[in-house]
Design a protein around this motif. Sequence first.
Motif, short mmCIF file in Angstrom:
data_model
loop_
_atom_site.label_atom_id
_atom_site.label_comp_id
_atom_site.label_asym_id
_atom_site.label_seq_id
_atom_site.Cartn_x
_atom_site.Cartn_y
_atom_site.Cartn_z
N PRO A 120 0.97 4.42 -10.34
CA PRO A 120 0.27 3.66 -9.31
C PRO A 120 -0.47 2.47 -9.90
O PRO A 120 -0.63 2.37 -11.12
CB PRO A 120 -0.73 4.67 -8.77
CG PRO A 120 -0.77 5.80 -9.72
CD PRO A 120 0.30 5.63 -10.74
N GLY A 162 -5.06 6.93 -3.62
CA GLY A 162 -4.25 6.23 -2.64
C GLY A 162 -5.02 5.12 -1.95
O GLY A 162 -6.24 5.08 -1.96
N LEU A 210 -6.23 10.76 0.03
CA LEU A 210 -5.47 10.35 1.21
C LEU A 210 -5.57 11.46 2.25
O LEU A 210 -5.77 12.62 1.91
CB LEU A 210 -4.00 10.14 0.85
CG LEU A 210 -3.68 8.87 0.08
CD1 LEU A 210 -2.27 8.92 -0.48
CD2 LEU A 210 -3.85 7.65 0.97
N HIS A 269 2.34 1.82 -3.37
CA HIS A 269 1.32 2.37 -4.25
C HIS A 269 1.09 3.85 -3.97
O HIS A 269 1.06 4.67 -4.89
CB HIS A 269 0.01 1.60 -4.07
CG HIS A 269 -1.16 2.23 -4.75
ND1 HIS A 269 -1.35 2.14 -6.11
CD2 HIS A 269 -2.15 3.00 -4.27
CE1 HIS A 269 -2.43 2.83 -6.42
NE2 HIS A 269 -2.94 3.35 -5.34
N ASN A 270 0.95 4.20 -2.71
CA ASN A 270 0.67 5.59 -2.36
C ASN A 270 1.82 6.52 -2.74
O ASN A 270 1.59 7.64 -3.18
CB ASN A 270 0.34 5.71 -0.88
CG ASN A 270 -1.02 5.13 -0.56
OD1 ASN A 270 -1.78 4.77 -1.46
ND2 ASN A 270 -1.35 5.01 0.71
N ASN A 302 -5.75 2.72 1.59
CA ASN A 302 -5.66 2.69 3.05
C ASN A 302 -6.16 1.33 3.50
O ASN A 302 -6.48 0.47 2.67
CB ASN A 302 -6.46 3.83 3.68
CG ASN A 302 -7.91 3.82 3.25
OD1 ASN A 302 -8.44 2.78 2.89
ND2 ASN A 302 -8.54 4.97 3.29
N CYS A 321 -5.77 12.91 -4.18
CA CYS A 321 -5.41 11.49 -4.16
C CYS A 321 -6.24 10.68 -3.18
O CYS A 321 -6.02 9.48 -3.03
CB CYS A 321 -3.93 11.34 -3.85
SG CYS A 321 -2.86 12.12 -5.09
N ASN A 356 0.83 -1.18 0.00
CA ASN A 356 0.00 0.00 0.00
C ASN A 356 0.88 1.25 0.00
O ASN A 356 0.61 2.22 -0.72
CB ASN A 356 -0.88 -0.01 1.24
CG ASN A 356 -2.18 0.71 1.01
OD1 ASN A 356 -2.21 1.72 0.34
ND2 ASN A 356 -3.24 0.17 1.52
N ARG A 357 1.91 1.22 0.79
CA ARG A 357 2.79 2.38 0.85
C ARG A 357 3.45 2.61 -0.51
O ARG A 357 3.51 3.73 -1.00
CB ARG A 357 3.85 2.17 1.95
CG ARG A 357 4.96 3.20 1.93
CD ARG A 357 4.42 4.63 2.05
NE ARG A 357 4.18 5.03 3.41
CZ ARG A 357 4.91 5.91 4.10
NH1 ARG A 357 5.92 6.51 3.51
NH2 ARG A 357 4.60 6.21 5.32
#
Lengths: 398, 398
Positions: free
Chosen positions: A392, B10, A45, A19-20, B12, A43, A16-17
């Motif tokens: 991404p 993003g 986030l 990707h972000n 999570n 985004c 996930n990180r």
Amino acid sequence: MKDIKTHSIGGNAGRNRTHNRRVVLDYVRANEPTGRAEISKSCGLSFQAVSNIIEALQNEGLLVAVGHKTGERGQPAAQYKFNPESAFSVGIELRPDALICATLNLKGDCIYRERLAISDTSPAKAIPEICDMVDRAIVKIKRSREQLLGVGVVMPGPFGASEMSDLEAAIVPDWDDVDVQKVFEEALKCPVIAENDATAAAISERVAGVASAIDTYCFVYFGAGLGLGVMTNGHAQRGAFGNFGEIGHVITQVGGNECSCGNYGCLETYASRISARKFLAVRGIDVSSGAEMATLLEQNNPDFIEWIDIAAKHLSQAIGILENIFDPETIVFGGAMPDAVIDALIERLELPQGSVANRKHRTIKRVLRGSSGHFTAAIGGASLIIHQTTTPSIAVYS
Amino acid sequence: MKDIKTHSIGGNAGRNRTHNRRVVLDYVRANEPTGRAEISKSCGLSFQAVSNIIEALQNEGLLVAVGHKTGERGQPAAQYKFNPESAFSVGIELRPDALICATLNLKGDCIYRERLAISDTSPAKAIPEICDMVDRAIVKIKRSREQLLGVGVVMPGPFGASEMSDLEAAIVPDWDDVDVQKVFEEALKCPVIAENDATAAAISERVAGVASAIDTYCFVYFGAGLGLGVMTNGHAQRGAFGNFGEIGHVITQVGGNECSCGNYGCLETYASRISARKFLAVRGIDVSSGAEMATLLEQNNPDFIEWIDIAAKHLSQAIGILENIFDPETIVFGGAMPDAVIDALIERLELPQGSVANRKHRTIKRVLRGSSGHFTAAIGGASLIIHQTTTPSIAVYS
DNA sequence: ATATTTATTCAAGTTATTTGAATTAAGTAT
DNA sequence: ATACTTAATTCAAATAACTTGAATAAATAT
């Protein structure tokens, strides 16, 4: 033949990180300079998540702060942009007669290039040469190997021709059954991406070219033959077996010119470097290089103009096919052909009326010329790496 | 025209869970019955993560345990499969003359269908009718509304024709500038996906058809005209403006039949229901329904056979284009055409030799007939919903 | 000057994952 | 039969990355 079948895997905190980070980098790439609050909104986030990622990217040197945005209410937002010199990638184009190396900084600017004529392109010969080239490039640009994001290796497709019914002789001999990525990762000890020339060229236009803000487009690549790279929503298409985009063998004239593939009337027999050479050879003109073609064009050589007209006619048909099938934002022409010749071809296109692309309120031209010139393929190779670090993988359709 | 531009957001913890659920569901869909350890290995997730997800899916009723796998060493693995009756989706096809409704269970089996002839397809008339249809379907299949995953609405493309230069008259009047998804989500109070017929049909073959184990394929849709849906790596292609796949207006004969789009020689003027009707009308034969075409074929009607031969010739060209451009695993023919006619067309194809698809070691035929028959579009609509619930969004290339 | 707006920081709190140890149950070899 | 091997499963704790909420900072607007 290598089956490049892909499949989706599950996510966890680490993935996930990754990707972000890419989401953030991709946003900065397309919108720099920009700030954390803006990224956060775009985004999806939280501000805090973006803040942490920006901090990390800054520590790694990939992003740099460039002052604050004033003129609006509220606390001025700190602005960030790419630090072009923080990292680099190398692209290698493997041709039947030469190796070409291009080095790009993080913004996609070409900071070094080299062409090396070789006669033997077999893996045994070429791999050590390529390793030397990469080493030379790192020395020349005065960087450390740690800043090398990876190497992109580009060669003409289709791959796996040996398994096919003589559609095309293997263009670079002896590479057919080689796992290019694996072989080079072992030799170069860094991440490697292998790709065909057309797709690499298409990606280069997104990394630092006419398509930097375009997510869905087609790239028509003039190599020895004719290739096609397609980007949809920022993702390159590869096909089930890595042979996506063999547009050269689309038939634009039933019963037309004989093609090496056994069919008649393939587009490639009308619109490619080889087709120009054949066309002009019959008329006693010998063109082997792009420079010679450019000269003929400058001189308004009637035979060459005739070839351009014919090529443009067939390319117009191909554009109709591409527009109606892919519904792209635009189509880009590029590759190993002088800019002036590509411009002349574009000028003479008769764009089909009956196309979904024939909208009233277009903002982009239907056909553009690519920006990376005839080093396109090598630059494309290096672009593959940059593209990957900023692309991404969770797509959300809104 | 609606710009369907997508962008990546993003991730999570929550979005990650959604994704992982889909990864698991997609794996079970394609490999059932299967066990947790197997899923864990294939999906790149820890056993525990898979275990938690399976437990949740079981509690929700989407998956059911079906005994244990014996015959190998170690503790026998508990096996799971879809619980087809745990949830359902509804598909609506909006035609100029009728509304068609299809209801699918979670495995993609059609458990209910209805056809309603209407003359006025304007939103004001059609929306209430469609709401009633959905309600009737839920009553008929004796399920609760909570089990409704969503509704897929299908209508012919291209969308946004009003903005275009008369490429195609809007096929379903008055729907051109409507945000179909929004309007139906408000009316039906459940998730809605809107899609064109060809893409929906393509997806239906993956949900429960000949393409259930195929990730990259093309679907040639015989509607009034001719459409194309393409799946790459399990993701449907949509184009920059939702008009992907207008293959009907690809020219297969320069200077050929006049087409409504203004061009000459479009594929659709040779190979579509309308083309058959026109072709036969000239010869004094009136065919308006699929059943009549099937009868003509059964009778070996020479005029109809002639049409089939011509259509097959042009379709063969289109196949060459699709194979060389997309490099798919296979091409599927389907849509609103009797199976026998599609089979006859496939039989008469002359598949091009010069194609990347002409491999020596193929495992799947180059052209297959779709399985969902002439209710394809409505079934496709319902399939959109099922597809979404089982389609992950993090793609990892290996 | 004061209010408003927006960006930023700091400090928990939450979620879904991974890791590791212990347990269960079948097949396989002696 | 018995012991050994292999693999699935369960339970409990640890971890990574994100979100939330309260407090602070620095601009513009009134």
